[in-house]
Write an enzyme that holds these catalytic residues in place. Structure first.
Site, PDB file in Angstrom:
ATOM      1  N   PRO A  19       0.853  -1.188   0.000  1.00 14.49           N
ATOM      2  CA  PRO A  19       0.000   0.000   0.000  1.00 14.49           C
ATOM      3  C   PRO A  19       0.888   1.237   0.000  1.00 14.49           C
ATOM      4  CG  PRO A  19      -0.043  -1.120   2.141  1.00 14.49           C
ATOM      5  CD  PRO A  19       0.757  -1.971   1.216  1.00 14.49           C
ATOM      6  N   MET A  20       0.613   2.162  -0.916  1.00 13.82           N
ATOM      7  CA  MET A  20       1.380   3.420  -0.948  1.00 13.82           C
ATOM      8  C   MET A  20       0.385   4.559  -1.141  1.00 13.82           C
ATOM      9  SD  MET A  20       4.903   2.598  -3.035  1.00 13.82           S
ATOM     10  CE  MET A  20       4.249   1.554  -4.327  1.00 13.82           C
ATOM     11  N   ALA A  21       0.319   5.405  -0.102  1.00 11.80           N
ATOM     12  CA  ALA A  21      -0.608   6.533  -0.131  1.00 11.80           C
ATOM     13  C   ALA A  21      -0.306   7.402  -1.345  1.00 11.80           C
ATOM     14  CB  ALA A  21      -0.459   7.343   1.157  1.00 11.80           C
ATOM     15  N   CYS A 104       3.283   3.257   9.667  1.00 15.03           N
ATOM     16  CA  CYS A 104       3.440   4.612   9.129  1.00 15.03           C
ATOM     17  C   CYS A 104       4.412   5.433   9.983  1.00 15.03           C
ATOM     18  CB  CYS A 104       2.084   5.307   9.062  1.00 15.03           C
ATOM     19  SG  CYS A 104       2.194   6.923   8.292  1.00 15.03           S
ATOM     20  N   ASN A 207       9.251  -7.349   3.527  1.00 16.36           N
ATOM     21  CA  ASN A 207       9.146  -6.072   2.822  1.00 16.36           C
ATOM     22  C   ASN A 207      10.405  -5.225   3.028  1.00 16.36           C
ATOM     23  OD1 ASN A 207       7.532  -2.965   3.437  1.00 16.36           O
ATOM     24  ND2 ASN A 207       7.850  -3.817   1.425  1.00 16.36           N
ATOM     25  N   GLY A 208      10.815  -4.609   1.949  1.00 17.51           N
ATOM     26  CA  GLY A 208      11.927  -3.658   2.009  1.00 17.51           C
ATOM     27  C   GLY A 208      13.004  -3.964   0.996  1.00 17.51           C
ATOM     28  N   ASP A 209      13.201  -3.011   0.077  1.00 19.83           N
ATOM     29  CA  ASP A 209      14.320  -3.044  -0.863  1.00 19.83           C
ATOM     30  C   ASP A 209      14.277  -4.176  -1.879  1.00 19.83           C
ATOM     31  OD1 ASP A 209      15.044  -0.959   0.716  1.00 19.83           O
ATOM     32  OD2 ASP A 209      16.831  -1.883   1.570  1.00 19.83           O
ATOM     33  N   GLY A 231       7.139  -2.267  -2.842  1.00 18.92           N
ATOM     34  CA  GLY A 231       6.692  -0.880  -2.870  1.00 18.92           C
ATOM     35  C   GLY A 231       7.418  -0.069  -3.926  1.00 18.92           C
ATOM     36  N   ARG A 232       8.465   0.645  -3.509  1.00 22.59           N
ATOM     37  CA  ARG A 232       9.102   1.627  -4.384  1.00 22.59           C
ATOM     38  C   ARG A 232       9.675   1.031  -5.671  1.00 22.59           C
ATOM     39  NH1 ARG A 232      13.145   3.520  -0.042  1.00 22.59           N
ATOM     40  NH2 ARG A 232      12.922   1.275   0.354  1.00 22.59           N
TER      41      ARG A 232
HETATM   42  C1  LIG Z   1       4.931   7.021  -1.420  1.00 24.44           C
HETATM   43  C2  LIG Z   1       4.796   5.955  -0.375  1.00 24.44           C
HETATM   44  C3  LIG Z   1       3.613   5.835   0.338  1.00 24.44           C
HETATM   45  C4  LIG Z   1       3.475   4.831   1.299  1.00 24.44           C
HETATM   46  N1  LIG Z   1       2.279   4.687   1.948  1.00 24.44           N
HETATM   47  C5  LIG Z   1       2.104   3.645   2.783  1.00 24.44           C
HETATM   48  C6  LIG Z   1       0.847   3.374   3.382  1.00 24.44           C
HETATM   49  O1  LIG Z   1      -0.131   4.090   3.178  1.00 24.44           O
HETATM   50  N2  LIG Z   1       0.747   2.281   4.200  1.00 24.44           N
HETATM   51  C7  LIG Z   1       1.814   1.468   4.474  1.00 24.44           C
HETATM   52  O2  LIG Z   1       1.677   0.495   5.220  1.00 24.44           O
HETATM   53  N3  LIG Z   1       3.015   1.716   3.946  1.00 24.44           N
HETATM   54  C8  LIG Z   1       3.166   2.758   3.094  1.00 24.44           C
HETATM   55  N4  LIG Z   1       4.387   2.952   2.512  1.00 24.44           N
HETATM   56  C9  LIG Z   1       5.487   2.015   2.797  1.00 24.44           C
HETATM   57  C10 LIG Z   1       5.502   0.880   1.779  1.00 24.44           C
HETATM   58  O3  LIG Z   1       4.303   0.143   1.821  1.00 24.44           O
HETATM   59  C11 LIG Z   1       6.690  -0.062   2.063  1.00 24.44           C
HETATM   60  O4  LIG Z   1       6.528  -0.633   3.324  1.00 24.44           O
HETATM   61  C12 LIG Z   1       8.036   0.640   2.012  1.00 24.44           C
HETATM   62  O5  LIG Z   1       8.118   1.509   0.899  1.00 24.44           O
HETATM   63  C13 LIG Z   1       9.195  -0.367   1.972  1.00 24.44           C
HETATM   64  O6  LIG Z   1       9.092  -1.218   0.881  1.00 24.44           O
HETATM   65  P1  LIG Z   1       9.955  -0.978  -0.477  1.00 24.44           P
HETATM   66  O7  LIG Z   1      11.397  -0.966  -0.093  1.00 24.44           O
HETATM   67  O8  LIG Z   1       9.573  -2.103  -1.371  1.00 24.44           O
HETATM   68  O9  LIG Z   1       9.543   0.372  -1.008  1.00 24.44           O
HETATM   69  C14 LIG Z   1       4.552   3.965   1.575  1.00 24.44           C
HETATM   70  C15 LIG Z   1       5.753   4.105   0.867  1.00 24.44           C
HETATM   71  C16 LIG Z   1       5.893   5.078  -0.098  1.00 24.44           C
HETATM   72  C17 LIG Z   1       7.188   5.183  -0.844  1.00 24.44           C
END
Ligand SMILES: Cc1cc2nc3c(=O)[nH]c(=O)nc-3n(C[C@H](O)[C@H](O)[C@H](O)COP(=O)(O)O)c2cc1C
Length: 375
Positions: A19-21, A104, A207-209, A231-232
């Site tokens: 989930p990404m806001a 969050c 989750n992460g990276d 995510g990213r």
């Molecule tokens: C723009 C953005 C918005 C995010 N919004 C949420 C959110 O609403 N809820 C949540 O649990 N995590 C949120 N995250 C965190 C991601 O879900 C994820 O845990 C985090 O980016 C690490 O994973 P990644 O390395 O694959 O990006 C957000 C991350 C980004 C970059």
């Protein structure tokens, strides 16, 4: 390939769109789903917003017609509100999966004891989980929680949270291997994911990276996680879900689209946003994605700036036509972090005295709507 089992839910590929806001709206989820197979979670929705039928919140509760497994992340700090919101989501919105946000790091959220700060209060955490699981169980809907390692290295919460989640009937737990204090900086600690896998019997999602499909395979191999949350890595790269589906099916696919193919994906993304939000709003919403799609390509600064100001599909088409369609994918971008990284925080914003006691529920955090969290 092993499918991911979340309670009664079967996900063909053990891949979850994080989930990404502001990102994972119906259009983006559809775009990613067109590429691969997985579970695509809606942007964070506040419980209070759902219960009070706040217009801004309800506007976010939109699903694409092709979404067969409606998945929503809820935010909340009050067990009664979160339970009620879950009931509404299941009864009125046909939601098939509820994820709870306990990760969050945004100061205005943690300052009120929400998001990544909340698991420090174990009793409150358990109460929220139990209310949610009870409300969802009436509809056969599984509940998961997503959390971080803790508030900071001196205040880790993830192992206790995992135990409490399991005892509360939560179907799976996703762990982002960073603390709240780290925000998005540094490297995710995959060893923590492995420790959580050892600690609980319910499925753990790592989750992460994850920047490439090979990272996902490596995370599963190194940690024993039942699946991954991405995510990213998929920002401006929805085809990562194609590579992930292939990787979990035993094939090595690294999609390297030419700039022409990337332009076609940008058009598709904007088109879907326009379908869901109307043309002008959809185009405005797309602007934030431009730099991610073009990362590493030679496309000039003027063109990028113009693309980041579009208000219509015709404008988008005219600008995309100016790109060199044959330019190959910049392979130097492979494996490279994208999206926000930022820097660690010296101090996490918390309610007064929050760290004094791990068990009390004495503090009654106020519930937020999406308007107040900015989520
Ligand atoms: C723009 C953005 C918005 C995010 N919004 C949420 C959110 O609403 N809820 C949540 O649990 N995590 C949120 N995250 C965190 C991601 O879900 C994820 O845990 C985090 O980016 C690490 O994973 P990644 O390395 O694959 O990006 C957000 C991350 C980004 C970059």
């Amino acid at each position: 390939m092993t499918a991911l089992t979340i309670g009664p839910l079967q996900v063909a590929t053990p891949v979850v769109l994080a989930p990404m806001a502001g990102i994972t709206n119906a259009a983006y989820r559809r775009l990613c789903a067109e590429q691969g197979a997985g579970l695509y979670v809606c942007e964070m929705i506040t419980s209070r917003g759902v219960v009070e039928r706040d217009r801004h919140t309800l506007d976010m509760l939109v699903f694409d017609e092709l979404e067969t497994q409606r998945s929503v992340q809820l935010y909340g700090t009050d067990p009664v509100y979160v339970g009620k919101a879950t009931e509404i989501l299941c009864a009125e919105y046909g939601v098939a999966h509820v994820d709870l946000n306990f990760g969050c790091p945004v100061p205005k959220v943690t300052r009120k004891g929400g998001g990544g700060a909340l698991p420090w209060k174990r009793t409150l955490l358990g109460e929220i989980l139990e209310h949610t699981v009870a409300a969802a169980a009436a509809y056969g809907v599984p509940v998961t929680m997503k959390t971080r390692k803790g508030i900071d290295e001196d205040h880790l919460t993830y192992l206790d949270a995992g135990r409490i989640a399991q005892e509360s009937g939560v179907a799976a737990i996703a762990l982002h291997g960073r603390t709240v204090a780290q925000a998005y900086s540094g490297a995710a600690d995959w060893d923590a994911i492995a420790r959580l896998v050892e600690h609980v019997d319910i499925p753990v999602l790592g989750n992460g990276d994850i920047w490439e499909a090979s990272d996902a395979l490596r995370m599963v191999a190194e940690t024993g996680a039942a699946g991954v949350v991405v995510g990213r890595g998929c920002l401006g790269r929805p085809w990562l879900f194609r590579d992930l589906a292939a990787a979990f099916a035993g094939d090595t696919v690294a999609t390297l689209p030419t700039l022409g193919e990337v332009a076609a994906m940008m058009r598709r993304h904007t088109e879907l946003l326009a379908q869901h939000l109307g043309e002008e709003r959809g185009c405005v919403e797309f602007r934030k994605h431009v730099s991610w799609y073009l990362k590493g390509f030679a496309a000039g600064g003027d063109l990028r700036r113009s693309l980041a100001m579009i208000s219509s599909l015709a404008e988008l088409d005219a600008l995309l036509a100016r790109l060199d369609r044959s330019e190959p994918f910049p392979v130097s971008e492979l494996g490279a972090p994208r999206g926000r990284q930022g820097s660690p925080r010296d101090k996490v914003a918390l309610p007064e005295g929050w760290l004094d006691d791990t068990d009390g529920t004495g503090y009654g955090p106020t519930e937020d709507t999406n308007e107040t969290t900015g989520g």
